[in-house]
Design a protein around this motif. Structure first.
Motif, PDB file in Angstrom:
ATOM      1  N   GLN A  25      36.644  11.643  56.400  1.00 63.58           N
ATOM      2  CA  GLN A  25      35.814  11.431  57.570  1.00 63.58           C
ATOM      3  C   GLN A  25      36.083  12.495  58.626  1.00 63.58           C
ATOM      4  O   GLN A  25      36.950  13.353  58.450  1.00 63.58           O
ATOM      5  CB  GLN A  25      36.077  10.038  58.149  1.00 63.58           C
ATOM      6  N   LEU A  84      28.065  11.086  56.735  1.00 62.94           N
ATOM      7  CA  LEU A  84      29.431  10.639  56.499  1.00 62.94           C
ATOM      8  C   LEU A  84      29.501   9.129  56.386  1.00 62.94           C
ATOM      9  O   LEU A  84      30.417   8.591  55.808  1.00 62.94           O
ATOM     10  CB  LEU A  84      30.330  11.095  57.644  1.00 62.94           C
ATOM     11  N   VAL A  87      26.995  12.729  61.039  1.00 59.13           N
ATOM     12  CA  VAL A  87      27.767  11.490  61.061  1.00 59.13           C
ATOM     13  C   VAL A  87      27.130  10.443  60.157  1.00 59.13           C
ATOM     14  O   VAL A  87      27.825   9.734  59.423  1.00 59.13           O
ATOM     15  CB  VAL A  87      27.892  10.962  62.508  1.00 59.13           C
ATOM     16  N   ALA A 129      26.805  14.403  71.108  1.00 57.74           N
ATOM     17  CA  ALA A 129      25.842  14.740  70.056  1.00 57.74           C
ATOM     18  C   ALA A 129      25.964  13.847  68.834  1.00 57.74           C
ATOM     19  O   ALA A 129      25.013  13.721  68.074  1.00 57.74           O
ATOM     20  CB  ALA A 129      26.009  16.197  69.643  1.00 57.74           C
ATOM     21  N   VAL A 130      27.112  13.217  68.615  1.00 58.98           N
ATOM     22  CA  VAL A 130      27.256  12.422  67.400  1.00 58.98           C
ATOM     23  C   VAL A 130      26.559  11.079  67.527  1.00 58.98           C
ATOM     24  O   VAL A 130      26.432  10.356  66.556  1.00 58.98           O
ATOM     25  CB  VAL A 130      28.734  12.181  67.053  1.00 58.98           C
ATOM     26  N   ARG A 167      21.492  18.239  64.610  1.00 60.99           N
ATOM     27  CA  ARG A 167      22.245  17.418  65.545  1.00 60.99           C
ATOM     28  C   ARG A 167      23.354  16.707  64.794  1.00 60.99           C
ATOM     29  O   ARG A 167      23.206  16.325  63.637  1.00 60.99           O
ATOM     30  CB  ARG A 167      21.328  16.394  66.216  1.00 60.99           C
ATOM     31  N   GLN A 168      24.453  16.502  65.491  1.00 56.17           N
ATOM     32  CA  GLN A 168      25.604  15.993  64.763  1.00 56.17           C
ATOM     33  C   GLN A 168      25.453  14.555  64.309  1.00 56.17           C
ATOM     34  O   GLN A 168      26.086  14.145  63.348  1.00 56.17           O
ATOM     35  CB  GLN A 168      26.850  16.162  65.617  1.00 56.17           C
ATOM     36  N   PHE A 169      24.579  13.793  64.993  1.00 57.35           N
ATOM     37  CA  PHE A 169      24.508  12.403  64.539  1.00 57.35           C
ATOM     38  C   PHE A 169      23.971  12.310  63.121  1.00 57.35           C
ATOM     39  O   PHE A 169      24.226  11.334  62.422  1.00 57.35           O
ATOM     40  CB  PHE A 169      23.732  11.522  65.526  1.00 57.35           C
ATOM     41  N   VAL A 170      23.248  13.337  62.689  1.00 58.83           N
ATOM     42  CA  VAL A 170      22.800  13.352  61.305  1.00 58.83           C
ATOM     43  C   VAL A 170      23.993  13.557  60.380  1.00 58.83           C
ATOM     44  O   VAL A 170      24.139  12.878  59.358  1.00 58.83           O
ATOM     45  CB  VAL A 170      21.744  14.447  61.089  1.00 58.83           C
ATOM     46  N   PHE A 227      34.017  14.849  65.623  1.00 56.08           N
ATOM     47  CA  PHE A 227      33.470  16.156  65.998  1.00 56.08           C
ATOM     48  C   PHE A 227      33.756  16.507  67.444  1.00 56.08           C
ATOM     49  O   PHE A 227      34.199  15.686  68.247  1.00 56.08           O
ATOM     50  CB  PHE A 227      31.966  16.187  65.753  1.00 56.08           C
ATOM     51  N   GLN A 228      33.426  17.759  67.735  1.00 53.99           N
ATOM     52  CA  GLN A 228      33.723  18.332  69.036  1.00 53.99           C
ATOM     53  C   GLN A 228      32.951  17.655  70.170  1.00 53.99           C
ATOM     54  O   GLN A 228      33.520  17.265  71.177  1.00 53.99           O
ATOM     55  CB  GLN A 228      33.335  19.816  68.996  1.00 53.99           C
ATOM     56  N   ASP A 229      31.629  17.523  69.965  1.00 52.92           N
ATOM     57  CA  ASP A 229      30.779  17.085  71.070  1.00 52.92           C
ATOM     58  C   ASP A 229      30.631  15.574  71.031  1.00 52.92           C
ATOM     59  O   ASP A 229      29.969  15.032  70.166  1.00 52.92           O
ATOM     60  CB  ASP A 229      29.408  17.754  70.936  1.00 52.92           C
TER      61      ASP A 229
END
Ligand SMILES: Nc1ncnc2c1ncn2[C@@H]1O[C@H](COP(=O)(O)OP(=O)(O)OP(=O)(O)O)[C@@H](O)[C@H]1O
Ligand SMILES: Nc1ncnc2c1ncn2[C@@H]1O[C@H](COP(=O)(O)OP(=O)(O)OP(=O)(O)O)[C@@H](O)[C@H]1O
Ligand SMILES: [Mg+2]
Ligand SMILES: [Mg+2]
Lengths: 332, 281, 571, 278, 329
Positions: free
Chosen positions: D94, B175, B172, D102-103, B167-170, D97-99
């Motif tokens: 930094q 980062l 982030v 999801a972030v 999942r992208q929050f990971v 992202f696309q979605d």
């Protein structure tokens, strides 16, 4: 399917069998107990054995069962024997071999367990599918509920209750035994009826509690599938409800359900240990139960291993069958 | 919010209600009742339920009310201990496998997959059977049950962490300079709570079931009024035939209540953890 | 499958089975836990304990013993006499009409073969006796066998050669066995010739069916009348719960079954008036077995080596409560290490024994006295109310056997607990081994010794059998008691006949020491409470109908006499 | 000669499909690129689906390692960064992202996205200072802090969520921002707002942006330069005006031709007219 | 049926979702009509009710949603008055729907052919198997797919191919109305264009009325004749594509058009200020008034504007225009 995959699955199968045999070999040997002595204790304790020199007898039996050798040597020999499907002699039913014991009880277990598993699987799957199918009539959808509630009832308790209410109180069905006393098995209709009468209660004890599990997993799967776009699109195509149910919904939801089937076998056999005993059926479960009581360890391990191998084998087979059912897996 | 959710998730609500009721029964019981009465020769023998003995007494002279209170508590104890251990081991291994991947994952996953087809209850029977009887206590019982019960949670948590990890929050969080441990505990773990809870309840169910099973086979700590033990004792004394129906029926129904409630809660949590299932309601 | 050794026995599957009406059939419910090796009829195969499941209808001994008539019942042998006064030679004369099921006569050769086999094969149960005692075995003529002994063997005839309860040896057919590759491994199946009245016609895990044969020698020889039971079905109840078996009996499905606990048989009799027990419809429903149970103690193991502790434990046992709780008021609890069979009852009633009993008051229940003794022995009660010394509670775990002690052991354990002993029950399959090895301090076990006089029971405690802890105690010699005073008395009375007054006074003195030193704590007489269903069959043995005087178990060696004596009820 | 902020030297990325499989995907081939420290720019990386755009972004962020070649950040290979330098790189490079959903960690309120970097990079002297900075950043992307703070991600619209992402980038004031399809999942009517915020970031704070997209319409409007990828290969690069108006490579031309311009006068297939006036 | 007679008329269609948090009126008396051969683009922000409209026309709204009224007249049948079986028969036959997520709209374990055949079999009785197969392969050919696709599984096809299979299924029975819900939003531009051209071609072939749902104005400019704009469950404007791009009437449409990137206005961004309203808490009066540049006072706050038809047939629902279709000043 490529050879590598086949080889990998077979390797996996071998690993499962190896792990199970190793556990089964070492765990009991970690304890300081001596099964053969204990076994003779069982015989001696009723005074049945005359005051002979039990020790000598034990020593001679130890040798016969190879228990006098170093542990590691026993282990290698044991692994070798398993490769040949040779689990050794039964301690309590000597000179029967474990394989004989299994072979003798297996038909009963296959008869009972397979039939009940299949019935509860089919029933549970259909009810679960229906329960999750919004277009099914309300009464039909709610038929699953009692089964779901029954999942909390272990087969043992179910068996005890059935035996008490239907057997003792109402006297509707025979109280036990595989068939009536004095009848010998034949290929006749009357024998079949008699046999069935004796199987109903044990079968019900196993079925009633396990349908719910299938209902639940199927219902969960069904709900997931229902949200899938292809089911919606099928409806947009103007297909009849029956066809959508069968071709788009049931068929897709069934796939994961089938995997559960192999694994369920382990649980079902365990339930059988008690249920078969309760009803005096001479199946694997009873053989195991009696072996536990008699501390007949070759039989215990033989049966545990046998069941494990059966499950692992089924799973491996399923892995090969799966691609036939699901073209997506075939592609990979 | 929670209340509104519970109204919709009836199974969860009923399950929790039953568990609370049983817990209340046990807690009040432990406060009010003399636990000694749960052991043999402490009461009149073979009494059917009456005002004096609301649950009756058994062949050995246990007050079954006390026996049910203590037995329920012990059953819960085994369940919670074994369930807790199984889940904890599962969570740790699942995280290790999924988060670090590579050979760690390979090893843990392979072990789990290899152990999965082995019928756990049978192994537990083998272990319990080869133990010295004097060593079989409530705690060892829980240990035996916990021993082979961690594979399920491990695989579930692993799968969840794997999807979570992607999942992208990971990404982030990385980062944002969060460390591996920070990501595991602060970013991923909280999201897995419903899964962990569901796994835990499932484990407790399994543990209660398994310990019951061992006891019914006569492999439990004998003197203790564990529900399975009471049923086993009733069976071996021919309770039904002798007309002491209350003796086996009470622990049987208690068991059904406990397992049923756990099954309902498990189902409800599944629904909570898996929003796809939720969608129908 | 690459097995070596014994050929596997198999099920016996009948080609076709003749119809036999229910009222000519005897249904017996039996379930020895898993020990039946299906198809094994050969009594030399171990550990097949198969005489209990109908094989006692196949093989016969030289003589039976009728315990309630106190007499030998000549069978294959017409006579069996010690020919020397010092009991070093024995002559056996066979019945000339005896023959095997294949028509061959039973001859002296068969007996010699049977005896030589016991001597030769370690795995046979009487190997030790034959090897230690027997010098020569010879056939003097076709019907006469002579055995000589290395040392006096006054009890050999009774203990080894006579079948009673579950002991004694059956005679096997030489002409068949000697052809087998390994006679101790040939299963026998339906082929093995036998001298008994029935043939095995079917045998699987569910049941074993035996049909009467027409040419049984014993009828021709006038030993008994032609049996009425045409077919015997031994139904394997496996491990069905006992209440189900009871219900099936009530439903007339079975004519007799395994023995039952007191409560259950009481209810069975109530629910089906056709069913009776040894004592009719009265408590205690059973006949006395030779196996009275004691709470044995390991007299060498701390703290059981302290007689005060042993006495304290004895004082904690409430025999009245045992009678009330477990046996519905029947007087089962005992203070003797032997069964009160007629001759032994006479002994127990003798003034000498009464005087000793007065002195030591062995059946007393007195918790205060018990506590006093424990304090004297240096124990104190801890916070849980349990006796403790040096910070450790006294481990009073009772080793016992679930299938037979399932009711009494927990009750005893609880009694000890109430007296402050940290007691538990171990029903594990290791229980017996713990006793044998001397690991445990307390165990519930019987005294399978005296049937006629108290000597064998007392002899269990002779110092010469007192093995050190760790080495295994001989059978039933689990107390490891050693006392020269006691041994001297026993040695003195050993050669004496049992009605010799010197024997009685000596034995009473020894019994006094047994009570004084609390070698073990006698708890209960062992009863066999067997339900007998008169619906189809009558003339069951009972206290008022002792018949040939055998005990009433159809599964004992003497069960053949019970079964062949049954009469049709006319139903 | 000014210092290089970022230098990508002949980077390739090959994905191996499983251990036993012989199939491999070359996601990026011999890719080279240089960004100058003192000339902040917006660079578009365009290409169809699967052309390797996201792979490039992941390489730059250090989430995956290059199969061959190296990526230098301020002259240092990013694979070898440790300690302070690594922290600095983490902070200065930094991504958006696309979605936009999801972030966000669904367990936390949207504040989490902003408070974590403040805490981790010690951007604020005090709590109050942190809150002030957060509010500043949100305001700068056109959000009212009180509208969004303390809410859970699902309580906000996609546009709001994506703007919080931009605000996060703003808060960190990175040197390089990698925006992987930042508007492709946002409503057309909200795209403008987000692109505007990005442009402001570049203009006001001198942030270099690598804008990854398959949408040449927005690329045309946002970027200075463009790199067109096709199956991992660079097929064309140059300044955006000339590449789009006058594509050289046939693939670029196909791409440009397929753009659905919201312009009734520019139908599919018709060539683009050179720009009349600037 | 005369050529000028609309083939599709939607009158006052209303749909409400009964959610936990309250009632959401997702369609609020939506009316429009379409002639054979016409292509209508339906645009609007996410959540404005575009998919709901499509599903309502198919009578496929699922709980907690409910169609609360209105008519959908195809030819001369009101779909709303059909019984369930009649509606089932009407789907695909009279009105076809091409789904939003073509990626997942094909059953992964059935061959494409089987999924096409069962669609035909559910509507046509007594046609021979081979004839149905011919019909299916013809449909595949008309969407530029190789007939070999008939024997393939979904996972063997690319996204564009799957989308085309869906289109092929949609035209199997030559329906008079085709609704395509964002048929290309998951595709890259090159494929997107090909698919749109396919739709154009098959439409011409069977002369159906097509409703194209999407929010990409660029795509609309390229592909449709008419554009309808939805805002918060209502149709706020409907006009020809040219009029919409050159002279949008509703302030929302105006904002929408002016936010579009334009070839000639490089680097100029103008978004629509404010947020899309939640259907659960719609602003009173005109739902757009909080974002409207033309004031937030009086009428706009209190009265919902009714749709009016402007000269030339354009429709708009805004307080700025009176019943005659003239702009208030
Ligand atoms: N983890 C991975 N393992 C194997 N192959 C991968 C992996 N990630 C990407 N690929 C492959 O690498 C190629 C490039 O993928 P990438 O995600 O960079 O494309 P993209 O240009 O970002 O596409 P999109 O526009 O769809 O996001 C594709 O063929 C893809 O299948
Ligand atoms: N099953 C449902 N339950 C509750 N509300 C729903 C449901 N489906 C849709 N809605 C609501 O109805 C409104 C219209 O949704 P719809 O899907 O029609 O929008 P859309 O215009 O198609 O949006 P998109 O462009 O995102 O596809 C939304 O506010 C949505 O939240
Ligand atoms: Mg990408
Ligand atoms: Mg939509």
């Amino acid at each position: 399917m490529n050879i590598r995959i086949v080889a990998r699955r077979l390797l996996f199968f071998v690993l499962v069998v190896w792990a199970a045999s190793t556990i089964v070999f070492f765990i009991p040997r970690l304890s300081p107990r001596n099964a053969i002595r204990e076994r003779f204790g069982e015989l001696a304790r009723t005074g049945g054995f005359s005051p002979a020199d039990v020790e000598k007898l034990i020593a001679s039996m130890q040798q016969q069962f190879g228990l006098d050798k170093p542990l590691l040597e026993q282990y290698w020999q044991y692994l070798g024997n398993i490769l040949r499907m040779d689990f050794g002699y039964s301690l309590s039913r000597y000179p029967m071999t474990v394989t004989d014991v299994i072979a003798q009880s297996l038909p009963w277990t296959i008869g009972l367990l397979l039939v009940t598993t299949v019935i509860s699987f089919v029933l549970g799957t259909i009810l679960g599918a229906v329960a999750a199918w919004p277009k099914a009539p309300g009464w039909l959808r709610s038929t699953a509920t009692p089964f779901i509630l029954l999942t909390g009832v272990p087969p043992v308790i179910m068996g005890i209750l059935l035996l008490f209410f239907i057997g003792f109180r109402l006297k509707w069905l025979p109280l036990g035994g595989a068939y009536s006393v004095g009848i010998v098995p034949t290929w006749s209709w009357s024998f079949f009826i008699d046999l069935m009468e004796h199987q109903i209660l044990p079968a019900l004890s196993l079925i009633l509690g396990s349908v719910g599990g299938w209902v639940l997993s199927m219902r969960g799967m069904g709900i997931t599938i229902q949200g899938e776009d292809y089911v919606n699109f099928a409806e947009h195509k103007g297909l009849t409800g029956r066809r959508i149910f069968r071709d788009y919904y049931l068929r897709n939801a069934l796939l994961p359900q089938v995997t559960g089937l192999a694994l369920a076998l382990g649980t079902v056999v365990t339930s059988a240990v008690v249920v078969e005993g309760l009803f005096g059926l001479p199946g694997i479960g009873t053989a195991l139960n009696l072996a536990i009581r008699a501390n007949d360890f070759p039989v215990i391990y033989g049966i545990v291993l046998f069941i494990t191998i059966a499950i692992a084998l089924l799973m491996t087979l399923l892995e090969f069958v799966y691609p036939l059912l699901d073209p997506r897996i075939r592609a990979n | 919010m929670t209340l509104r959710y519970l109204r919709r998730n009836k199974g969860l609500a009923i399950g929790i209600a039953i568990i609370l009721a049983l817990a209340l029964f046990t807690i009040i019981g432990l406060l009010v009742i003399d636990p000694k009465k749960a052991y043999p020769l402490s009461a009149a023998l073979k009494q059917p339920p009456s005002l004096k003995y609301p649950f009756g007494t058994d062949f050995f002279g246990r007050d079954l009310l006390a026996a049910m209170v203590v037995g329920m508590w012990q059953t819960a104890f085994i369940g919670l201990l074994a369930g807790g251990i199984g889940t904890a081991v599962g969570v740790v291994l699942g995280f290790l496998a999924a988060y670090f991947g590579g050979w760690v994952d390979g090893t843990i996953r392979t072990i789990c997959q290899i152990l999965t087809p082995i019928p756990v209850l049978l192994i537990q029977v083998v272990v319990a059977g080869s133990l010295d009887k004097r060593d079989v206590t409530i705690v060892t019982m829980a240990m035996i049950v916990a021993m082979l019960a961690w594979m399920g949670p491990t695989l579930v948590i692993r799968a969840q962490v794997l999807t979570m990890k992607e999942r992208q929050f990971v990404a982030v969080a990385k980062l944002s300079g969060v460390s591996d441990l920070g990501i595991i505990f602060k970013e991923i773990l909280p999201n897995l709570l419903p899964f962990i809870a569901a796994a835990f309840v499932g484990q407790v169910f399994g543990a209660v079931f398994a310990s019951f099973y061992l006891a019914v086979l006569g492999l439990g700590p004998l003197r203790e009024p564990l529900l399975g033990n009471i049923i086993w004792a009733a069976q071996s004394q021919g309770a039904f035939f002798n007309g002491w129906w209350w003796w086996p029926l009470e622990p049987a129904f208690a068991m059904i209540l406990i397992l049923g409630a756990l099954a309902l809660v498990n189902m409800g949590l599944d629904e909570l953890a898996n929003p796809r299932v939720r969608r129908t309601e | 499958l690459g097995q070596t050794g014994a050929p596997p026995p198999t099920e016996i599957v009948p080609q076709s089975l003749p119809e036999v009406a229910r009222n000519e059939t005897l249904n017996l419910a039996w379930g020895v836990s898993a020990s039946s090796s299906i198809g094994t009829t050969n009594p030399w195969v171990l550990p097949g304990y198969t005489h209990q499941e109908g094989n006692n209808l196949l093989f016969e001994p030289l003589m039976y013993f009728g315990i309630y008539k106190n007499e030998f019942i000549p069978w294959l042998a017409d006579s069996m006499e010690y020919t020397k006064d010092d009991f070093t030679a024995l002559e056996i004369k066979l019945n000339p009409m005896a023959k095997w099921s294949d028509g061959e006569p039973v001859t002296a050769e068969d007996v010699v073969y049977t005896f030589e086999g016991q001597k030769q094969y370690e795995t046979l149960p009487y190997h030790a006796q034959f090897a230690d005692l027997v010098d020569t075995i010879s056939a003097k003529d076709e019907h006469t066998v002579e055995v000589t002994f290395k040392q006096p063997a006054p009890r050999f005839k009774f203990e080894v050669l006579t079948e009673k309860f579950d002991t004694g040896i059956p005679i096997v057919p030489k002409h068949w066995l000697e052809k087998q590759e390994d006679p101790t491994k040939a299963p026998g199946l339906a082929e093995m010739p036998h001298s008994g009245p029935y043939d095995i016609v079917a045998w699987n895990a569910n049941q074993k069916i035996l049909d009467l044969r027409d040419d049984w020698w014993a009828v021709e020889a006038g030993r008994v009348e032609k049996p009425a039971v045409k077919r015997v079905i031994v139904v394997n109840i496996l491990n069905q719960p006992i209440d189900t078996v009871a219900q099936r009996l009530v439903n007339n499905e079975f004519d007799s079954s395994v023995d039952m606990r007191a409560q259950i048989i009481g209810n069975i009799l109530q629910q089906n008036p056709d069913i009776q027990s040894w004592t009719g419809t009265e408590s205690p429903y059973g006949y006395l077995d030779w196996w009275p149970n004691s709470l044995w103690m390991n007299d060498q193991l701390e703290p059981y080596s302290d007689v005060r502790v042993r006495k304290a434990i004895s004082l904690a046992v409430n025999r009245d409560l045992i009678n009330e709780v477990l046996y519905e008021g029947a007087e089962i609890a005992t203070i003797y290490p032997f069964p009160l069979y007629p001759n032994l009852q006479t002994f127990a009633d003798s003034p000498e024994v009464k005087a000793e009993q007065e002195k030591y008051n062995p059946g007393a229940y007195d918790l205060d006295e018990s506590a006093k003794l424990m304090e004297e022995a240096g124990f104190t009660k801890n916070g849980d109310g349990l006796w403790e010394k040096d910070g450790k509670t006294l481990d009073a775990t009772i080793q016992a056997f679930e299938s037979i002690h399932g009711d009494i052991a927990p009750v005893l354990s609880e009694m000890l607990r109430q007296a402050g002993f940290d007691s538990n029950v171990n029903f594990g399959t290791d229980a017996y081994q713990n006793m044998v090895d001397g690991k445990a301090g307390l165990y519930l076990f019987g005294h399978g010794a005296s049937l006629f006089d108290p000597f064998e029971a007392l002899n269990l405690f002779h110092g010469r059998y007192s093995e050190a802890i760790g080495s295994s105690a001989g059978n039933n010699r689990f107390s490891r008691y050693k006392n020269p005073e006691f041994d001297a008395i026993l040695d003195e009375i050993a050669p004496l006949g049992s009605d010799d007054p010197k024997f009685i006074s000596g034995a009473a003195k020894a019994l006094g020491i047994y009570w004084r030193d609390v070698i073990d704590v006698p708890v209960i007489q062992w009863l066999h409470r067997i339900p007998y269903n008169n619906h189809y069959w009558t003339n069951w043995p009972s206290a008022t109908n002792v018949g040939m005087g055998t005990n009433g178990a159809f599964w004992a060696h003497t069960g053949m006499l019970v079964i062949t004596g049954l009469k049709a009820s006319g139903n | 000669m000014s210092e290089n902020l970022l230098e990508i030297r002949k980077v390739s990325k090959v994905y191996q499909r499983g251990l036993l499989s012989s199939k491999a995907t070359v996601a990026l081939k011999q890719f080279s690129l240089t960004l100058k420290e003192d000339e902040p720019t917006i660079l578009t990386v365009a290409g169809e689906s699967g052309s390797g755009k996201t792979t490039l972004a992941m390489l730059l962020l250090g989430f995956i390692t290059a199969t061959t070649g190296e990526i230098l950040y301020r002259g240092k290979n990013i694979a070898g960064l440790v300690g302070k330098e690594r922290m600095a790189y983490r902070r200065e490079v930094q991504a958006v992202f696309q979605d936009p959903f999801a972030v966000f960690n669904p367990f936390y309120t949207v504040d989490h996205l902003l408070t974590v970097p403040i805490r981790q990079f010690k951007l604020a002297k005090s709590r109050a200072d942190g809150v002030r900075r957060m509010e500043e950043a949100l305001t700068a992307v056109g959000l009212r802090p009180e509208d969004v703070l303390g809410r859970f991600p699902h309580q906000l619209s996609g546009g709001q969520r994506q703007r919080i992402n931009v605000a996060r980038a703003l808060l960190l004031k990175p040197r390089l921002l990698i925006a992987d399809e930042p508007v492709s999942m946002v409503d057309a009517s909200l795209r403008a707002n987000i692109l505007e915020s990005l442009r402001n970031l570049h203009r006001d704070h001198g942030v270099s942006i690598i804008y990854i997209t398959h949408d040449l319409t927005t690329a045309y409007h946002v970027a200075d330069d463009i790199v067109v990828l096709y199956k991992g290969d660079v097929v064309e690069k140059g300044d955006v005006e000339s590449v789009i108006r006058n594509p050289q490579h046939s693939y670029t031309r196909l791409l440009v031709d397929s753009i659905p311009w919201p312009d009734l006068n520019k139908k599919w297939g018709e060539p683009l007219k050179p720009r009349e006036t600037v | 049926m005369s050529a000028s007679q609309p083939v599709l008329r939607v009158n006052n269609l209303e749909v409400t979702y009964y959610t936990d948090l309250g009632r959401a009126k997702a369609l609020d008396s939506v009316s429009f009509s379409l002639k054979a051969g016409q292509k209508l683009g339906m645009v609007g922000e996410s959540g404005s009710g575009k998919s709901t409209l499509a599903l309502a026309m198919m009578r496929m709204i699922k709980p907690p949603g409910r169609i609360e009224g209105g008519e959908v007249i195809v030819g001369d049948t009101d779909l709303m008055s059909l019984n369930d079986e009649g509606m089932r028969a009407a789907r695909l036959d009279k009105i076809a729907y091409i789904p939003q997520g073509a990626m997942n709209s094909l059953n992964p374990v059935m061959r494409i052919g089987a999924q096409m055949m069962d669609a035909v079999k559910s509507h046509v009785r007594g046609e021979r198997g081979s004839a149905i197969e011919d019909r299916c392969t013809a449909a595949l050919r008309s969407v530029d797919l190789d007939p070999g696709v008939f024997r393939m599984y979904a996972h063997e096809l690319s996204g564009g191919m799957k989308q085309r299979v869906c289109i092929a299924i949609g035209i199997l029975l030559r329906p008079s109305v085709i609704i395509a819900d964002e048929p290309t939003s998951a595709l890259d531009v090159v494929t997107q264009r090909q698919v749109m051209e396919t739709i154009n071609r098959v439409q011409a072939e069977i002369n159906a009325a097509v409703i194209l749902i999407g929010h990409d104005m660029g795509l609309m400019a390229q592909a449709v004749d008419q554009v309808a704009v939805m805002y918060a469950g209502r149709l706020v404007e409907m006009s020809s594509v040219r009029e919409m791009f050159t002279d949008p009437k509703h302030p929302y449409s105006q904002a929408l058009i002016s936010s579009l990137p334009n070839l000639d206005t490089k680097g100029v961004f103008r978004g629509i200020p404010g947020l899309a309203p939640s259907l659960l808490r719609l602003p009173s009066g005109c739902a757009f008034h909080p974002r409207c540049p033309h004031g937030h006072e009086g009428l706009q706050r209190s009265v919902r504007p009714e749709p009016v038809t402007l000269p030339g047939g354009r429709m708009v629902a805004c307080h700025l225009y009176n019943e005659d279709g003239h702009r208030h000043e």
